[in-house]
Structures are given as C-alpha cells and as structure tokens.
Design an enzyme around this catalytic site. Structure first.
Site, PDB file in Angstrom:
ATOM      1  N   HIS A   1       2.075 -11.325   2.033  1.00 22.18           N
ATOM      2  CA  HIS A   1       2.778 -10.584   3.089  1.00 22.18           C
ATOM      3  C   HIS A   1       4.286 -10.564   2.817  1.00 22.18           C
ATOM      4  O   HIS A   1       4.909  -9.491   2.818  1.00 22.18           O
ATOM      5  CB  HIS A   1       2.495 -11.239   4.447  1.00 22.18           C
ATOM      6  CG  HIS A   1       3.212 -10.606   5.596  1.00 22.18           C
ATOM      7  ND1 HIS A   1       2.597  -9.726   6.467  1.00 22.18           N
ATOM      8  CD2 HIS A   1       4.505 -10.708   6.033  1.00 22.18           C
ATOM      9  CE1 HIS A   1       3.474  -9.323   7.378  1.00 22.18           C
ATOM     10  NE2 HIS A   1       4.638  -9.908   7.136  1.00 22.18           N
ATOM     11  N   GLU A   2       4.864 -11.734   2.585  1.00 21.11           N
ATOM     12  CA  GLU A   2       6.305 -11.799   2.357  1.00 21.11           C
ATOM     13  C   GLU A   2       6.701 -11.091   1.066  1.00 21.11           C
ATOM     14  O   GLU A   2       7.774 -10.485   0.978  1.00 21.11           O
ATOM     15  CB  GLU A   2       6.775 -13.256   2.340  1.00 21.11           C
ATOM     16  CG  GLU A   2       6.508 -14.028   3.629  1.00 21.11           C
ATOM     17  CD  GLU A   2       7.063 -13.345   4.875  1.00 21.11           C
ATOM     18  OE1 GLU A   2       8.047 -12.592   4.761  1.00 21.11           O
ATOM     19  OE2 GLU A   2       6.507 -13.552   5.963  1.00 21.11           O
TER      20      GLU A   2
ATOM     21  N   HIS B   1       9.464  -4.040  -1.220  1.00 20.59           N
ATOM     22  CA  HIS B   1      10.168  -2.958  -0.528  1.00 20.59           C
ATOM     23  C   HIS B   1      11.672  -3.059  -0.806  1.00 20.59           C
ATOM     24  O   HIS B   1      12.344  -2.055  -1.072  1.00 20.59           O
ATOM     25  CB  HIS B   1       9.889  -3.045   0.972  1.00 20.59           C
ATOM     26  CG  HIS B   1      10.088  -1.762   1.703  1.00 20.59           C
ATOM     27  ND1 HIS B   1       9.972  -1.656   3.069  1.00 20.59           N
ATOM     28  CD2 HIS B   1      10.404  -0.512   1.274  1.00 20.59           C
ATOM     29  CE1 HIS B   1      10.204  -0.409   3.446  1.00 20.59           C
ATOM     30  NE2 HIS B   1      10.473   0.303   2.375  1.00 20.59           N
TER      31      HIS B   1
END
EC number: 3.4.24.59
Length: 787
Positions: free
Chosen positions: A573-574, A580
C-alpha cells in the site's frame, strides 16, 4: 496512509509563520546534480534483500552511521568553506539539517527566499513577469512546502525531541506565513488577471493553467474577496485548527486509563492460560488483576476470556481516550464549523469537498449510504456464525434474523468467538501462520516489489548507503529508484523497523516534490537535482516510508523481520503512494505525484493491495529464509482466504467512520456549537447504523483521520471501488503485464494531479463516458462487490 497530500489551502499542504530579516547572512551550498548513473551499492543482485534481512551485512556497509555517535553541535562549527566534508551531510542530504539549530536556519533561509519571490510577484508587471507568474507562484510554493513537509515528517518520526520541538516551531511559523499569502489580495488579483487575459493565458502551458486555477480556488477558499478583518479571522482560525489538530493527532494513541481492575477470583476461574495471567500485575493486596490497556495482553484476553462482562470492560478501556482528547476533538470540530460559516458555507464538508471528485456532501453521503445498504446484509451473514455460537453457549438457540444477529454480536465478542471458530477449522490448514512467515522476510518483500515494478513499469529499487547524518537512524535504508530509460528518478528513505517514539501508523511522507528546474533559476538548491534523457534538470522526488515492523530473534546474535500477509499488504500500500510520487513527474510541483484530489490519492496505494493478495505475485516473493525454497500455492491459499474473514464487516466499519466524518463536519454542527457533544453524536450514529455497535466507548477521540482527512475519509472506500475496476480491467488476468502497467502508468500515475481524475479513470478503463464525472459515473464506480 498518505501524509499530507491534502493540499490544505493555497500552495499545497499547510501554512507557516515567518520571521524575515534581510540582514541575515547564510551559507550557500552547491547543487548535487546527479546524471543518469546512480551511486547505489554495486554488488550482487541480492543486495537489496540482504540489506533488510542480514543485519551484520547492513551494519558493515553502513558502519559509518552506526559508529557516528558524537553530537553534531552547531552547524556553524562544521561548515568549512560553505560545505560539509564529503562523507557527511544533513537529513535527506540537506546540509542545513545536521541539528535542530540547522533546521531553524533552513526555515529562516527559506522564508527569506520566499519573501524575495513574493516581492518579485508583487512588483514585476512586465509581459515576461506575468508570463512567468504561475511558475513563480509554484516556486514559492515549493520553497515553503519543502520546509512544511520536512517539519511534518520530523514531528512524527525523528527520535530526537529537540529536533521535534524545532520542527513544531518552524511548522507553526510557516503556517502563519502561508496563510498570510493565502489571503494576499495583490497576489490573488494578479493571478486572476493572468488567467483571464487571453493574450497572457494563450502563452501558458496546460499545466500552468491548471495550477493557476487550483491556486485561484485556494485563494477563494481563504475568503480573499471578503473584508480585511474577515481575512484576519481566517488566518487566526486556520492557525488554531492546525495547532489543535496537531495536538489531537499526537494523542490518538493514548488511552484514558492504563489498566482495568478485575477480581483475581473471577479471572482465575475462567480457564484462561496461566502463563498469560502470570504476566498481569496485581494490586498491593493481591486480590485484583490490573489488566493493562496497552500491549498484547488485553488483546490476548479479548480472544480467550469467556466472560462477556470482562471482555466488555477491557474492550471499552482499550478504545477510550481522555476527556482532554475529547475536548481537543470538540474544539477542532467547532473551529471548522466557525471557519465554514465565516466563508459563507453551510458546513465544513461543503468547504472541503470543492474541487474533489465527489463534488458535495450530498454526493458523498449517497455514496456511503448505497455502499452500506449493499454491505450490511453481507456483514450480518458473516456474523451469523458468531451470533449462533454466542447464543448456543448461552443456551438461547439460534435461527436469527439480520436484526437479531446485529443486536447479539457486540465489538467485544468478535475476537473471542472468531478465535473459537478458527480453532475449530485450523485442522484444515496444514500450514500454520508461523510457517508461512518464514517465507516473507522484509528483504524478500522489498526485492519482490522491485522485481514487480521492473516488470510492469520498467523501474527498479537499488540500495544506496547514506552519508553520515543523512538519516535520523542507522536502521534507515536509502533506496534509489532507477528507470530503465532515464536512470535515477527519485529517492525513498525506508524507516521500516519498530522504534520507540516513531508514529505507530504506516505512512508515506513527501519530503520534496518533483518539478522541472527552470533555466532562469540561478540560486543554489539544498536538494538533489537530476538530468533526464532530454537534458532537462529536475528536482528529484524524495519521500520517506515509515512502518513499525518487528524483528524476530533467530539466534543469540541475529534477528530477522518476518512479515505477516497483512503487513505485506501494508508495505505494498505505502509503495503504491511511493510509485505515484516517483512516476507522477510534472513541470510544476503543485501537481506532481500525490498532489492530486484527496478522493483520488489513495487509488495507487489501494491498487497495490490487489497485487499483495494475488497468489501469483506472492509466489514470486515468498522464499524460505533458510532453504530459499519458493512458497507453495497450497500453503498460501488458506491464509489468503483468512484475510477475507469478516471483510464485509470491515468495509461496513470503514463506511461508518466515513459517515462519522461527514456528521462531525456537516450542517447540524453549526446549530449545536454551545452544547456540542461529539461522543453522543458518535454513539447515536453507531446505534443508528448497526453492525458491531459501539455505544460504550468514546473512540471518536482516537480517530486520527478526523484531522488529516477531515470530511474526505470516504476517499478510502471511493478509491477502493475505483481500484477494483482498474484491477479487473488491467491486471486481474496477468498481474505482470507490461502492457497493462504502461497503460495504467500513462493513464493515471504519470499525470500526478495535472489531469482531471475522471479523465484518468476513463482512459484507464476505456470508458470515455466516465470523463464527465456525473451521477452516472459515481454510480458506475459504486457498483462493485469486490471491495
């Protein structure tokens, strides 16, 4: 969790105060320009994995940071000809950041530089000055945000309290200064002129126009068109919200009472593991246990104690916060309501949702209600087995309706009856959790992420040994992100091991945003600059990933960090946020990486969770820490199924939190300012919504996202729905597809916040009708059962 990708007001996240003195002289440092080649450790291909798994190896190659224990002292004593010695640096390779005093100096220097930019923006009305107006606003934003973001990180993770104090002081000062800029009529009206003048606007790029519009909206959200005294009120309120909000977020981990008192006779008679009971302190008389409300003991008792009365006492105590914390939340909610009234809005939610994908509170509430209506029956079905077990043990029979189930099962029942249910089915799983753990070391997972990114994006993660003082702990790993086309494109500092004093939540912190360095910029930079394949200088994106993974001793002298599958998911997730930040390269920092709409920013991170739950991906990562044998599919499957246990209850719980967020920032708050009771609002909402109802604790005071994600907590569910669509369209068939990775990168990641999110989704899904972002688009996104 993304740190402050919520932009806040003008110029990005948050705002600061200011002490500017033209007479201050400060040292300048040379740029660190990095061309395509990186400086990573160049040895065998398992360096990344070994750096996390082999402690002796890491301490050897990073021994300079383990052995450097002398205090840095005053920065002025260490500067030699305006430079530090080559093997020494400051935090994040910023040579100011070797001490708390250096941080204050960096903040002061940044304010001085910012004031010069502001003076130029106010005075330069030449055609060239107006053409570069948006670029200079962005440069101003970058200068301030590099202090703000840095301070936000230091407050959360630095082990030195003096550094934390200095960061808090700098943050508050900068916050005030930025709010002054957000209410600067001169800056706003000039920007408005630039955007409305056709001759000037025609010479601006699409990025400049988008950033200009975003900044103009930020000005308007700051009450720029109101009377001066109103703008002053805005600054005061915003600063108060920031200070109280920071106090609130800093106290969410603390409980009201440190222990729960239970009679020894009562607890001893329940058949609880004597070894567990032996670890619980007793009172002086030895008649009562003092069950702690922190650590693993209360949770072990919630799983093993057959007394509902005792479980309830423990559960409520673990979820209760202090009265002071409730007052902080109450003040925070009140101040936001007053701020929204000041700006002519019906609610703080209305104020916050301007410019988001879901454009107003009505759309958000409808989305949450639709999701709840769909999820509630499935959540009740998941709890049916627990309800039957509870009533069978109580000899009350079963055959329950949905209403009966939801009334029967309380939050303190979940772990106890779930443990019974799992114990009864554990024989079906030949491979226990401890056995699977041995395949997923932190190093294996990091190397697996690098391999996955190389397949789908053409980038990889490579270890780089930091200089002395570059990190805040010798346990921090510096990772260079390398593109097969452009070389070094960013840096990730990984602070992944548990350590006293750091934030308890996994988080992605932006330290420095990517942006192109304009040819007219001549002043030296304190951050790292790279040159891309086209010869363009750009500011490297720098982030920090923070987790709290524990190590396990495997011998008297060695330990390894093994990850449970939910922890693997957390790291994925991180890393989604990180990609991004790395790939969302834009010319202007205001829209780079995670600088996008709040209800879009969690999409890349949540999409990565799908990869983390895919057995095809996990098979490429899991290797036994001793034998190097690859994990077998049949070993994984039971655990992947286990991750789905009560998943609809979890989704419903998230929806309840999103609804609480909307309630505390909704229209009714303004009419209850004199007698606002946030705990009553929370408990009433719990009773109304049902499913594991908590009408006993004041947990709302521990809901930290009420500060960072105020009125936009629904974003997690919204982006989960979008991610399910993108996974199904692009990666479900083949999670290693380069074609799908390129499509996703080109449709979503590379744009950062420079493109309307609805256009990104429409492109990724090949559904042009979604670009409208209307009611039908939201309905389409919400029509999923794969959350």
């Amino acid at each position: 969790m993304q740190n402050k990708v919520l932009r806040g007001i003008l110029f990005k996240n948050v705002p600061l105060g200011y002490s500017y003195n033209r007479s201050i002289r400060h040292p300048t440092f040379g740029n660190s320009i990095i061309r395509w080649a990186s400086t990573q450790v160049k040895t065998s291909s398992d360096v990344l994995q070994r750096s996390f798994d082999d402690h002796l190896y890491w301490t050897e190659i990073n021994k300079q940071n383990y052995s450097s224990k002398e205090g840095w002292g005053s920065i002025t004593k260490r500067l030699k000809g305006n430079k530090l010695t080559t093997n020494r640096s400051g935090l994040f390779n910023n040579e100011y950041l070797t001490s708390p005093e250096g941080l204050k100096l960096f903040s002061q220097v940044s304010l001085e530089k910012s004031q010069k930019i502001v003076d130029k923006l106010r005075s330069d009305r030449t055609p060239e000055g107006l053409r570069l107006y948006v670029q200079n606003l962005d440069l101003l934003s970058d200068t301030l945000c590099r202090v703000i973001d840095l301070c936000e990180f230091i407050r959360s993770s630095h082990p030195d309290y003096k550094f934390v104090e200095a960061a808090q002081d700098c943050y508050e000062e900068m916050f005030e200064f930025m709010n002054m800029l957000n209410t600067d009529v001169n800056l706003c009206f000039t920007l408005k002129h630039v955007l409305e003048n056709k001759e000037i606007a025609s010479k601006l790029s699409e990025e400049e126009l988008r950033v200009g519009r975003i900044l103009l909206e930020d000005f308007e959200k700051s009450g720029i068109y109101m009377k001066p005294e109103v703008r002053e009120q805005f600054i005061t309120l915003s600063q108060s919200i920031s200070v109280i909000g920071q106090e609130f977020i800093s106290n969410t981990d603390f409980v009201k009472d440190n222990n729960v008192v239970v009679s020894c006779n009562q607890l001893d008679s329940l058949g609880i593991d004597p070894e567990l009971l032996s670890q619980i302190e007793k009172d002086i008389a030895g008649k009562n246990y003092k069950i702690p409300t922190y650590g693993y003991i209360p949770f072990a008792l919630l799983k093993s104690c057959p007394s509902e009365e005792i479980r309830e006492k423990i559960w409520v105590a673990v979820h209760n916060c202090s009265n002071e914390q409730i007052k902080r939340l109450t003040d925070l909610v009140k101040l936001r309501a007053v701020l929204s009234q000041l700006l002519g809005k019906k609610s703080y939610a209305e104020y916050q949702l301007e410019g988001k994908m879901a454009k107003n509170p009505k759309e958000v509430i409808e989305f949450i209600k639709t999701l709840m209506d769909f999820t509630k029956p499935m959540a009740a079905k998941e709890l049916d087995g627990i309800a039957e077990k509870k009533l069978t043990i109580k000899s009350n029979g079963s055959n329950l309706s949905v209403c009966d189930i939801l009334k029967t099962v309380r939050p303190w029942d979940r772990d106890y009856y779930s443990a019974i249910e799992r114990e009864q089915t554990s024989a079906k799983n030949l491979y226990g959790s401890e056995e699977v753990l041995k395949y997923f070391t932190l190093g294996n997972v990091m190397q697996g992420l690098s391999n996955l990114f190389q397949k789908i994006y053409g980038i990889k993660l490579e270890l780089d040994v930091p200089k002395i003082g570059e990190t805040w702990s010798p346990e921090v790993r510096k990772i260079n992100v390398i593109s097969e086309d452009e070389g070094l494109i960013g840096i990730i500092y990984c602070d992944l091991f548990e350590r006293s004093g750091k934030t308890s939540n996994a988080a992605h912190f932006t330290i420095c945003c990517s942006r192109d360095i304009s040819p007219y910029e001549t002043e030296d930079s304190t951050t790292q600059i790279a040159i891309d394949s086209k010869g363009t200088r750009f500011q490297l994106p720098i982030i920090s990933l923070v987790c709290n993974f524990s190590k396990t001793m495997i011998s008297e002298t060695d330990s390894v960090c093994f990850l449970h599958l939910p922890e693997v998911e957390t790291l994925f997730h991180e890393m989604g946020h990180a990609m991004h930040s790395m790939l969302g390269r834009t010319k202007l920092q205001n829209i780079s990486g995670t600088r996008c709409a709040t209800d879009f920013v969690e999409l890349p991170s949540i999409l990565m969770e799908y990869f983390a739950r895919d057995p095809r991906v996990l098979e490429t990562i899991g290797k036994h820490y001793l034998t190097k044998e690859t994990v077998k599919r049949e070993m994984l499957e039971p655990h992947l199924q286990d991750l789905k246990y009560l998943q609809h209850c979890e989704t419903y719980s998230q929806a309840k939190m999103a609804m609480l967020d909307q309630t505390l920032h909704g229209e009714t708050i303004s009419s209850h300012l004199d007698h606002l009771d946030v705990v009553k609002l929370y408990q009433d909402l719990e009773r109304q919504l049902g499913v594991l109802v908590d009408d006993k604790s004041n947990w709302c005071g521990k809901f930290g996202h009420l500060f960072g994600y105020s009125a936009v907590y629904y974003s997690y569910l919204f982006d989960r729905a979008i991610a399910s669509k993108i996974w199904g369209a692009l990666f479900e068939r083949n999670p290693f597809s380069r074609a799908s990775g390129d499509k996703y990168r080109n449709s979503v990641l590379q744009w950062g916040g420079s493109r309307d999110p609805w256009h990104c989704i429409a492109s990724a899904l090949d559904k042009p009708e979604l670009a409208k972002g209307d009611d039908e688009a939201i309905k389409y996104i919400g029509s999923t059962n794969q959350l």
